[in-house]
Scaffold this motif. Structure first.
Motif, PDB file in Angstrom:
ATOM      1  N   MET A  60       0.854  -1.184   0.000  1.00 12.10           N
ATOM      2  CA  MET A  60       0.000   0.000   0.000  1.00 12.10           C
ATOM      3  C   MET A  60       0.890   1.234   0.000  1.00 12.10           C
ATOM      4  O   MET A  60       1.804   1.370   0.822  1.00 12.10           O
ATOM      5  N   LEU A  61       0.650   2.147  -0.927  1.00 11.96           N
ATOM      6  CA  LEU A  61       1.416   3.379  -0.952  1.00 11.96           C
ATOM      7  C   LEU A  61       1.021   4.253   0.234  1.00 11.96           C
ATOM      8  O   LEU A  61      -0.153   4.305   0.622  1.00 11.96           O
ATOM      9  N   ALA A  62       2.016   4.940   0.781  1.00 10.18           N
ATOM     10  CA  ALA A  62       1.722   5.854   1.881  1.00 10.18           C
ATOM     11  C   ALA A  62       0.710   6.904   1.463  1.00 10.18           C
ATOM     12  O   ALA A  62      -0.157   7.301   2.244  1.00 10.18           O
ATOM     13  N   ALA A  63       0.804   7.342   0.201  1.00  6.87           N
ATOM     14  CA  ALA A  63      -0.121   8.371  -0.289  1.00  6.87           C
ATOM     15  C   ALA A  63      -1.564   7.902  -0.250  1.00  6.87           C
ATOM     16  O   ALA A  63      -2.487   8.727  -0.123  1.00  6.87           O
ATOM     17  N   GLN A  64      -1.777   6.599  -0.353  1.00  6.17           N
ATOM     18  CA  GLN A  64      -3.140   6.075  -0.318  1.00  6.17           C
ATOM     19  C   GLN A  64      -3.757   6.169   1.073  1.00  6.17           C
ATOM     20  O   GLN A  64      -4.979   6.036   1.214  1.00  6.17           O
TER      21      GLN A  64
END
Length: 964
Positions: A60-64
């Motif tokens: 999971m991307l941190a931005a998500q």
């Protein structure tokens, strides 16, 4: 980019890169309970709650996560106020190495938030995304159900353990299975004078005391290898060979060195060419020294070619891509049967290597042991049964990948932080390779790292240390999951040929096991590291004529490893399958055949070798509760009712199978260790023991031994086993002998400290030391006067001006043999070939149980490992020798939902071993599961499958072959 997150109730703004994973963000912010186990979201170690839902943070991307509420294990509970889940995991023994524990707890936490009264199956489903290689899942499931009841404010029952005390039988029934009940918190202790005591006088030994690291593990506070951040730390990466066998004709690293942030690029041209062995041996001068930090010959796909250290992982990866290598590809050996061919390539033609048995024929080592005249024995036999069995290459797949951090401390000592065992061996070897005095090298091994016998060699430590020596900066080097599969270590394949001769009444007269096995690219096979110890499996059924032959051969595959069991599981698959086949051809009950021929107390251990006899060592088996173990399994499996009477339900067949095994050997070289114990001024004790003990569970057992002798509670024992700076030097041949050596040293040192305390107490109380009694930290004289250990310490320091402390060295004279009986119930689908294990029953001969909580969890963990290796786990190669199994999806590990119903019985026997009569239980349960399943499949189908794992394809092919 700036991101707003609520992490464990705290709103924070963080700068993140667009491609940064949520796992990396949380770890760099200090939430190290989020573990790195894979990069594909399959192991569950990195689980985080995102708005209350479990998510694998590595994919999971941190931005998500912007604007989301995140919960890590650090937000669930603290050491001073554990959540009910954390409390239950600690009390029940649902933690061992603890690497998977935070993720598992978060999955369970989310389940109980949405469903406060789950069924067992719902718990298993909720935990199915969290893999574990230690506990066997039964304890975590039990802990979640217990915590759910506690959260509903329901009464929970005391914990019970199936410990069979002094078994007595009535016909075929065990009628005194006693259950040890544990009330939490764990009981305190009191020790008595002397060593082993009558059972009713022991206060700590035999009690279900939780892992001393449990609180750290369940709160995510335990520091693993890479849970450090050092100023100026570089990131190491290793370029590996794409070819199974090749010579590096040319290597150009000039472009790689120009990448911004790159501090070092090393090839074989930059390091000394010094042969070494990555695995410790009982005698460090015996066996192949055939490895090099970096070499111009690569011997398996995944072998080292070059190493890079850079300021960021991205810069290191970029540098690897710019290294230009020209290879001369050579023919490869991918099967041990090819290694002996006259035209086979020579894998170790170099002159520098030494200790290889026959480099011209690719024989790393040869083992031969014989009793009687095997040919005469077969001539006497009335029935001869032959069979060939195949056990494939499997991977340890520890959830914490191999990793190391190296740096020079303020005293210019080289510090190596590692999750590998054999710390003193690493220290000795690095001193040779780096030309640094061993006294200026310190190996730190975080106490949390006790994954069962999975990291016993030098894998990354030498390369990481070379990068630090070159750059003078800290370096972190960690395998990815794909690198773990390609470049790490594996349990190598076995081809076993059995030949057994018997009389018509079932009397065994001759037994022969011949095996071909691969040590992979380098001589690290367990049979080599044990100085050629003969088969311990054959010893289970002694007979007048026995032969064991083993050829350990080089192949172009990963180096071998001493994975949990030291090669015993492969041998027992062949032996116990063969014994069932002999019984079938004789037309007698398989258990009757075993009882007629097995090793009994008072028998001399066979195939022991003349060296031990010449030293006057006793090779007589001194205790066994195998008959009681088998009787329990037989009864619980309903053997007489069900065996040979396969239930049929359409295309589903039911079957039952049993197998026996042993672990340990009086003929195996034992380890040597030491211990230091000192009394502190307030009455606590510092215990410095061997660093190879294995982590929290082993440290707990060592603390119990010390507490028992010294007469104090567990809270007053401070165990130190994490660094070579304070841990006494030790050597070990196996994990089993390591525990006996360390435990024996701790016991001996504690007895010396006890004598010193009683001597001083005698002067204080004007009484003879032998007349004093020590209970719960208080020494009492016959006249009723008392003095505490704290007062003794104060008197020693301030009045007599002396310290109370002792050192001890210990070498066990023998390793007690642990026995086990295991039974399974299976179903087989005749249309698909799918084998499903419904029930697994294990009864282990434990001697005296030191700690039933730990012993039960260790047995269940071994059963889970064995189930995976029996049913689904296997490394697959392509025709060029490259590993195709590079993810946990490819490599099918059992999860909580896959596990069968498990029953575990700890059967005590009266063994005279030095450690209160205890035997080691951690490994023996690995050996019998595979043959028990294979025997159950025969019971269900009448068809024997001789190759592991028992995949649907193999079972279906065997069914079709039997119909022709």
């Amino acid at each position: 980019m700036e991101l707003e997150l609520r992490i464990n109730g705290v709103i924070t703004n963080l700068d993140v890169a667009p491609n940064e994973s949520l796992m990396n963000l949380l770890r760099r912010e200090g939430h190290c309970g989020v573990r790195h186990g894979c990069e594909s979201g399959e192991c569950g170690a990195c689980t985080v709650l995102v708005d209350g839902t479990p998510r694998p943070s590595c994919v999971m991307l941190a931005a998500q996560a912007g604007g989301c509420t995140l919960t890590t294990i650090e937000g669930v509970g603290t050491a001073n106020q554990l959540h009910q889940l954390q409390q239950a995991f600690s009390e029940i023994g649902a933690v061992q190495c603890g690497f998977c524990t935070p993720g598992m707890l978060l999955s369970a936490y989310a389940l109980l938030k949405r469903n406060p009264d789950p069924t067992e199956q719902e718990v298993r489903d909720a935990l199915s995304g969290n893999l574990c290689r230690c506990t066997g899942y039964a304890k975590p499931v039990q802990a979640v159900l217990r915590a759910a009841a506690m959260m509903r404010q329901e009464a929970v029952s005391d914990l019970e353990y199936n410990v069979i005390k002094h078994p007595a039988n009535d016909g075929n029934r065990i009628n005194n299975i006693s259950r040890i009940t544990a009330k939490m918190p764990a009981l305190t202790s009191a020790a008595l004078q002397g060593g082993a005591q009558p059972e009713n006088q022991l206060r700590v030994i035999g009690k279900p005391i939780k892992n001393i690291d449990a609180t750290k593990l369940v709160t995510g506070q335990a520091a693993f290898t890479t849970d450090v951040s050092l100023k100026g730390m570089l990131y190491g990466r290793v370029l590996t060979s794409p070819h199974a066998h090749a010579v590096i004709r040319d290597i150009d690293v000039s472009e790689a060195r120009t990448v911004p942030g790159v501090h070092a690029v090393l090839t074989y041209k930059d390091v000394p060419r010094i042969p070494y062995s990555s695995v410790e041996r009982a005698d460090s001068e015996i066996g192949p020294f055939d490895q090099y930090c970096l070499d111009y010959i690569v011997r398996y796909a995944g072998d080292r070619v070059a190493a890079v250290a850079a300021e960021t992982p991205e810069a290191a990866e970029e540098a690897l891509k710019l290294i230009q290598v020209t290879y001369d590809v050579l023919p490869a050996i991918l099967d041990p049967r090819q290694a002996l061919a006259p035209n086979a390539p020579k894998l170790h033609p170099e002159s520098e290597s030494r200790g290889i048995y026959d480099p011209q024929r690719n024989i790393a080592a040869r083992v031969r042991a014989e009793v009687g005249d095997i040919d005469h024995g077969f001539a006497e036999a009335e029935l001869i049964v032959e069979g060939e069995y195949f056990v494939p290459q499997v991977q340890q797949a520890p959830l914490e990948n191999h990793s190391a951090v190296t740096y020079f401390d303020e005293n210019n000592y080289l510090v190596v932080r590692t999750n590998a065992q054999a710390a003193h061996h690493i220290r000795r070897t690095l001193a040779r390779l780096l030309d640094i005095p061993a006294r200026r090298i310190r190996i730190d091994r975080p106490a949390s790292n006790n994954a069962p016998n999975m990291k016993q060699e030098i894998v990354l430590e030498d390369i990481c240390a070379l990068l630090t020596a070159t750059t003078k900066l800290p370096v972190m080097l960690e395998f990815s999951r794909a690198e773990e599969f390609r470049s790490s270590r594996s349990r190598q394949p076995y081809i076993l040929r059995m030949k057994t001769g018997v009389k018509k009444d079932g009397t065994l007269v001759a037994n022969q096991m011949i095996l071909l096995t691969s040590t992979g690219a380098y001589g690290t096979h367990p049979l080599i590291s044990q100085e050629g110890t003969a088969s311990r499996a054959l010893a289970l059924y002694p007979c007048p004529h026995m032969r064991f032959l083993a050829e350990i051969l080089y192949t172009n595959q990963q180096p071998s490893a001493a994975m949990h069991g030291w090669g015993m599981a492969q041998e027992f698959f062949a032996l116990e399958s063969q014994m069932d086949e002999v019984a079938r051809q004789l037309g007698i009950d398989a258990l009757t055949l075993r009882r007629k021929n097995w090793l009994k107390a008072g028998d001399e251990y066979p195939l022991a070798g003349l060296a031990h006899k010449s030293k006057g060592l006793s090779l007589e088996l001194e205790s066994s509760s195998l008959s009681d173990c088998l009787r329990i399994v037989e009864e619980k499996l309903r053997w007489k009712e069900r065996h040979g009477k396969a239930i049929r339900n359409g295309h589903i067949r039911h079957g039952v199978g049993i197998a026996l095994s042993l672990h340990g050997s009086p003929a195996t070289p034992t380890g040597t260790s030491g211990a230091i114990i000192k009394l502190n001024e307030e009455g606590s004790f510092d215990v410095f023991a061997g660093i190879n003990s294995g982590g929290g569970d082993a440290d707990t057992l060592l603390a119990q031994i010390a507490a028992e002798i010294l007469g104090v509670s567990m809270e007053n024992i401070l165990i130190h086993t994490t660094t070579t700076a304070t841990s006494p030097f030790e050597t070990s041949a196996t994990g089993t002998s390591t525990f006996y050596a360390n435990g024996g040293a701790v016991k001996k040192a504690a007895e010396q400290v006890l004598r010193q305390m009683l001597t001083i107490a005698g002067r204080m109380l004007n009484a003879l030391p032998e007349a004093l009694k020590l209970v719960d930290g208080i020494v009492s004289a016959p006249n009723g006067q008392k003095v505490s250990i704290a007062q003794i310490a104060e008197h020693a320091f301030n009045v007599e001006n002396r310290h109370i402390m002792a050192t001890a060295s210990w070498k066990s004279q023998y390793t007690p043999i642990t026995f086990a009986a295991q039974g399974v119930e299976v179903t087989v689908d005749t249309e698909t070939g799918q084998v499903h294990v419904l029930k697994a029953i294990t009864a282990v001969d434990t001697g005296r149980v030191l700690n039933p909580l730990i012993a039960e969890t260790q047995v269940q963990g071994s059963v889970a490992l064995a189930l995976g290796a029996s049913i689904s786990e296997e490394l697959i190669y392509d025709q060029q020798g490259s590993v195709l199994t590079t993810t946990l999806s490819d490599y099918r590990i059992f999860n909580a939902a896959d596990m069968p119903e498990m029953e575990t019985y700890l059967v005590e026997s009266n063994d005279p071993s030095d450690l209160f009569g205890a035997k080691v239980t951690a490994e023996v349960a690995l050996n019998g599961i595979a043959p028990a399943i294979a025997n159950a499949v025969v019971d269900a189908l009448g068809v024997r499958v001789r190759q592991l794992p028992l995949t649907p394809e193999r079972v279906l092919r065997s069914i079709h072959a039997a119909r022709k």
